[in-house]
Design a protein around this motif. Structure first.
Motif, PDB file in Angstrom:
ATOM      1  N   GLU B  35       0.839  -1.200   0.000  1.00 22.09           N
ATOM      2  CA  GLU B  35       0.000   0.000   0.000  1.00 22.09           C
ATOM      3  C   GLU B  35       0.875   1.252   0.000  1.00 22.09           C
ATOM      4  O   GLU B  35       0.635   2.212  -0.729  1.00 22.09           O
ATOM      5  CB  GLU B  35      -0.879  -0.042   1.254  1.00 22.09           C
ATOM      6  CG  GLU B  35      -2.120   0.795   1.203  1.00 22.09           C
ATOM      7  CD  GLU B  35      -3.145   0.305   0.197  1.00 22.09           C
ATOM      8  OE1 GLU B  35      -3.345  -0.912   0.107  1.00 22.09           O
ATOM      9  OE2 GLU B  35      -3.706   1.159  -0.498  1.00 22.09           O
ATOM     10  N   ARG B  36       1.912   1.235   0.831  1.00 22.73           N
ATOM     11  CA  ARG B  36       2.860   2.337   0.943  1.00 22.73           C
ATOM     12  C   ARG B  36       3.486   2.664  -0.415  1.00 22.73           C
ATOM     13  O   ARG B  36       3.558   3.801  -0.849  1.00 22.73           O
ATOM     14  CB  ARG B  36       3.983   1.943   1.946  1.00 22.73           C
ATOM     15  CG  ARG B  36       3.859   2.639   3.261  1.00 22.73           C
ATOM     16  CD  ARG B  36       4.405   4.034   3.077  1.00 22.73           C
ATOM     17  NE  ARG B  36       3.638   5.037   3.803  1.00 22.73           N
ATOM     18  CZ  ARG B  36       3.861   5.350   5.075  1.00 22.73           C
ATOM     19  NH1 ARG B  36       4.778   4.729   5.767  1.00 22.73           N
ATOM     20  NH2 ARG B  36       3.179   6.296   5.653  1.00 22.73           N
ATOM     21  N   GLU B  37       3.965   1.546  -1.066  1.00 21.31           N
ATOM     22  CA  GLU B  37       4.657   1.707  -2.344  1.00 21.31           C
ATOM     23  C   GLU B  37       3.764   2.373  -3.389  1.00 21.31           C
ATOM     24  O   GLU B  37       4.184   3.291  -4.071  1.00 21.31           O
ATOM     25  CB  GLU B  37       5.126   0.341  -2.861  1.00 21.31           C
ATOM     26  CG  GLU B  37       6.613   0.120  -2.620  1.00 21.31           C
ATOM     27  CD  GLU B  37       7.012  -1.300  -2.941  1.00 21.31           C
ATOM     28  OE1 GLU B  37       7.928  -1.803  -2.316  1.00 21.31           O
ATOM     29  OE2 GLU B  37       6.372  -1.891  -3.841  1.00 21.31           O
ATOM     30  N   SER B  38       2.538   1.878  -3.495  1.00 25.83           N
ATOM     31  CA  SER B  38       1.676   2.427  -4.545  1.00 25.83           C
ATOM     32  C   SER B  38       1.362   3.899  -4.258  1.00 25.83           C
ATOM     33  O   SER B  38       1.264   4.709  -5.168  1.00 25.83           O
ATOM     34  CB  SER B  38       0.394   1.607  -4.681  1.00 25.83           C
ATOM     35  OG  SER B  38      -0.512   1.951  -3.680  1.00 25.83           O
ATOM     36  N   GLN B  39       1.277   4.256  -2.966  1.00 31.25           N
ATOM     37  CA  GLN B  39       1.084   5.666  -2.609  1.00 31.25           C
ATOM     38  C   GLN B  39       2.292   6.477  -3.037  1.00 31.25           C
ATOM     39  O   GLN B  39       2.166   7.569  -3.585  1.00 31.25           O
ATOM     40  CB  GLN B  39       0.902   5.794  -1.098  1.00 31.25           C
ATOM     41  CG  GLN B  39      -0.567   5.891  -0.716  1.00 31.25           C
ATOM     42  CD  GLN B  39      -0.723   6.231   0.758  1.00 31.25           C
ATOM     43  OE1 GLN B  39       0.236   6.141   1.533  1.00 31.25           O
ATOM     44  NE2 GLN B  39      -1.923   6.606   1.128  1.00 31.25           N
ATOM     45  N   LEU B  40       3.482   5.920  -2.813  1.00 28.86           N
ATOM     46  CA  LEU B  40       4.725   6.596  -3.178  1.00 28.86           C
ATOM     47  C   LEU B  40       4.771   6.819  -4.686  1.00 28.86           C
ATOM     48  O   LEU B  40       5.113   7.900  -5.172  1.00 28.86           O
ATOM     49  CB  LEU B  40       5.920   5.743  -2.729  1.00 28.86           C
ATOM     50  CG  LEU B  40       7.284   6.431  -2.812  1.00 28.86           C
ATOM     51  CD1 LEU B  40       7.379   7.563  -1.798  1.00 28.86           C
ATOM     52  CD2 LEU B  40       8.410   5.433  -2.592  1.00 28.86           C
ATOM     53  N   PHE B  41       4.384   5.788  -5.441  1.00 28.48           N
ATOM     54  CA  PHE B  41       4.372   5.906  -6.909  1.00 28.48           C
ATOM     55  C   PHE B  41       3.455   7.024  -7.366  1.00 28.48           C
ATOM     56  O   PHE B  41       3.796   7.819  -8.233  1.00 28.48           O
ATOM     57  CB  PHE B  41       3.949   4.581  -7.558  1.00 28.48           C
ATOM     58  CG  PHE B  41       5.101   3.642  -7.770  1.00 28.48           C
ATOM     59  CD1 PHE B  41       6.227   4.067  -8.481  1.00 28.48           C
ATOM     60  CD2 PHE B  41       5.080   2.345  -7.268  1.00 28.48           C
ATOM     61  CE1 PHE B  41       7.294   3.204  -8.688  1.00 28.48           C
ATOM     62  CE2 PHE B  41       6.146   1.493  -7.460  1.00 28.48           C
ATOM     63  CZ  PHE B  41       7.250   1.909  -8.162  1.00 28.48           C
ATOM     64  N   GLN B  42       2.284   7.069  -6.744  1.00 29.23           N
ATOM     65  CA  GLN B  42       1.331   8.134  -7.114  1.00 29.23           C
ATOM     66  C   GLN B  42       1.931   9.509  -6.861  1.00 29.23           C
ATOM     67  O   GLN B  42       1.826  10.416  -7.676  1.00 29.23           O
ATOM     68  CB  GLN B  42       0.043   7.995  -6.304  1.00 29.23           C
ATOM     69  CG  GLN B  42      -0.929   6.993  -6.916  1.00 29.23           C
ATOM     70  CD  GLN B  42      -2.172   6.823  -6.046  1.00 29.23           C
ATOM     71  OE1 GLN B  42      -2.438   7.644  -5.180  1.00 29.23           O
ATOM     72  NE2 GLN B  42      -2.897   5.753  -6.291  1.00 29.23           N
ATOM     73  N   GLU B  43       2.603   9.606  -5.705  1.00 34.42           N
ATOM     74  CA  GLU B  43       3.218  10.876  -5.324  1.00 34.42           C
ATOM     75  C   GLU B  43       4.296  11.274  -6.336  1.00 34.42           C
ATOM     76  O   GLU B  43       4.340  12.410  -6.797  1.00 34.42           O
ATOM     77  CB  GLU B  43       3.836  10.731  -3.922  1.00 34.42           C
ATOM     78  CG  GLU B  43       3.763  12.003  -3.087  1.00 34.42           C
ATOM     79  CD  GLU B  43       2.347  12.288  -2.608  1.00 34.42           C
ATOM     80  OE1 GLU B  43       1.807  13.315  -3.027  1.00 34.42           O
ATOM     81  OE2 GLU B  43       1.807  11.459  -1.841  1.00 34.42           O
ATOM     82  N   VAL B  44       5.164  10.302  -6.673  1.00 35.67           N
ATOM     83  CA  VAL B  44       6.247  10.573  -7.641  1.00 35.67           C
ATOM     84  C   VAL B  44       5.653  10.961  -8.995  1.00 35.67           C
ATOM     85  O   VAL B  44       6.116  11.890  -9.655  1.00 35.67           O
ATOM     86  CB  VAL B  44       7.184   9.342  -7.787  1.00 35.67           C
ATOM     87  CG1 VAL B  44       8.144   9.525  -8.955  1.00 35.67           C
ATOM     88  CG2 VAL B  44       7.967   9.126  -6.503  1.00 35.67           C
TER      89      VAL B  44
END
Lengths: 128, 240
Positions: B35-44
């Protein structure tokens, strides 16, 4: 130089056509026809009977340089004397016109004397 | 991921660890980090897009700055030249007309006078001595007419030549209109970008046929003929 020769004056500005026609009349040439760009000039030339072409360069539709090239590429018209009267003054353009086979090049604004001199020079060469 | 969901997952994880249920614990950990990773991807992704938009608007800014710095002053000088040319044409025309009016007035007055006398002669009211005077006056009038009509011819030619300004200024103004058009396109582009949409910017080019040479603008680099003599020299250097 035959004063009765038929001259086609091509320029997109009607005032400039009027000026050139009046100057030609002053020089004794009264037999003139007009066209407002290369596209309308070419059929008139192809129909025959024109002895001398005076053309502008920058015109919508078909430019003067394209008209010049078309005339030189046509076996019926290739010997037509052509005087370019234009505001285009870049060296490369003058050279381009010379290479395309123009007989004289006058830049605007010009004087009556310049036009007379260039026309006389063209026909001196042809008659001589 | 909401707080409740995270809390629930944490509780499940504690329970799984207490129960020594390795498989379930790993599964929960994967879920949390995924979940964290996909949030990070969205942010990037969002940052990348913002960077891209900013870069695009920067290049557009510099285009508008360039127009403001070079093209608009250039256009102002061109329009100034239009004013100069139209003023010259107007003066040339007025000079000619002002020179011609007295000439035509003088000729008219002479003709009026002589025609009156001629009427009297036809009506046989003129003594011989006066007729002799009239004859010499008529001779003088013919001479003056020839001179005056030559002056009229030259003046009319001057007026005719002065009209050439219309072609030259028309071409200069058309070029300035093109610049305004380009400026407008850039402004529209800028507005569109600040609204969050990006599209490629159109390039502005030097026109293929630059038209009339504007003194002080087009003849700086010496690649243009500034007068007929330059043209003649160039052509004769080409063996014309």
């Amino acid at each position: 130089m035959d004063k009765n020769m038929k001259i086609l004056v091509v320029d997109d500005f009607s005032t400039m056509r009027r000026i050139i026609k009046n100057l030609l009349r002053d020089l004794g040439f009264t037999n003139t026809v007009e066209a407002d760009d290369g596209k309308t000039a070419l059929p008139i030339l192809e129909a025959g009977g024109i002895d001398f072409l005076v053309t502008d360069w920058n015109m919508p539709g078909m430019t003067g340089i394209d008209l010049l090239k078309a005339v030189r590429a046509n076996p019926e018209l290739m010997d037509m004397p052509i005087l370019m009267v234009t505001a285009e003054a870049k060296r490369e353009q003058i050279i381009m016109a010379a290479q395309a086979g123009v007989n004289g090049y006058v830049i605007k604004p010009f004087t009556a004397g310049t036009l007379k001199e260039k026309i006389e020079k063209i026909f001196e060469r042809i008659d001589g | 991921m909401t707080n409740d969901v995270r809390l629930a997952l944490a509780k499940d994880l504690v329970m799984a660890l207490e129960n020594n249920d390795e498989a379930v614990a790993d599964e929960i950990l994967d879920k949390i980090s995924g979940e964290r990773e996909s949030q990070l991807f969205q942010e990037v992704g969002l940052l990348t897009r913002q960077l891209h938009d900013t870069m695009a608007s920067f290049s557009l800014d510099s285009k508008i700055a360039e127009m403001t710095e070079n093209d608009i002053p250039d256009a102002k000088e061109r329009l100034q030249y239009v004013i100069t040319m139209t003023e010259q044409a107007a003066n040339q025309t007025l000079n000619a007309v002002e020179g011609l009016l007295p000439v035509s007035k003088e000729l008219n007055e002479q003709a009026e006078l002589l025609s009156g006398k001629w009427e009297r002669f036809l009506d046989r009211e003129m003594p011989f001595a006066e007729f002799k005077d009239m004859s010499s006056e008529i001779t003088k009038h013919f001479d003056e007419s020839k001179q005056s009509l030559k002056i009229v011819q030259v003046g009319l030619n001057d007026i005719l030549m002065a009209q050439g300004f219309q072609d030259i200024t028309g071409q200069i103004i058309k070029r300035v209109i093109d610049l305004v058009q380009n400026l407008e396109n850039s402004m529209v582009e800028l507005v569109r970008i600040s609204g969050g949409h990006v599209s490629g910017s159109k390039k502005t080019n030097e026109p293929a046929l630059p038209g009339p040479v504007v003194p002080g603008i087009d003849d700086k680099q010496g690649e243009v003929a500034s007068n007929q003599d330059d043209v003649d020299d160039l052509l004769s250097s080409l063996g014309f």
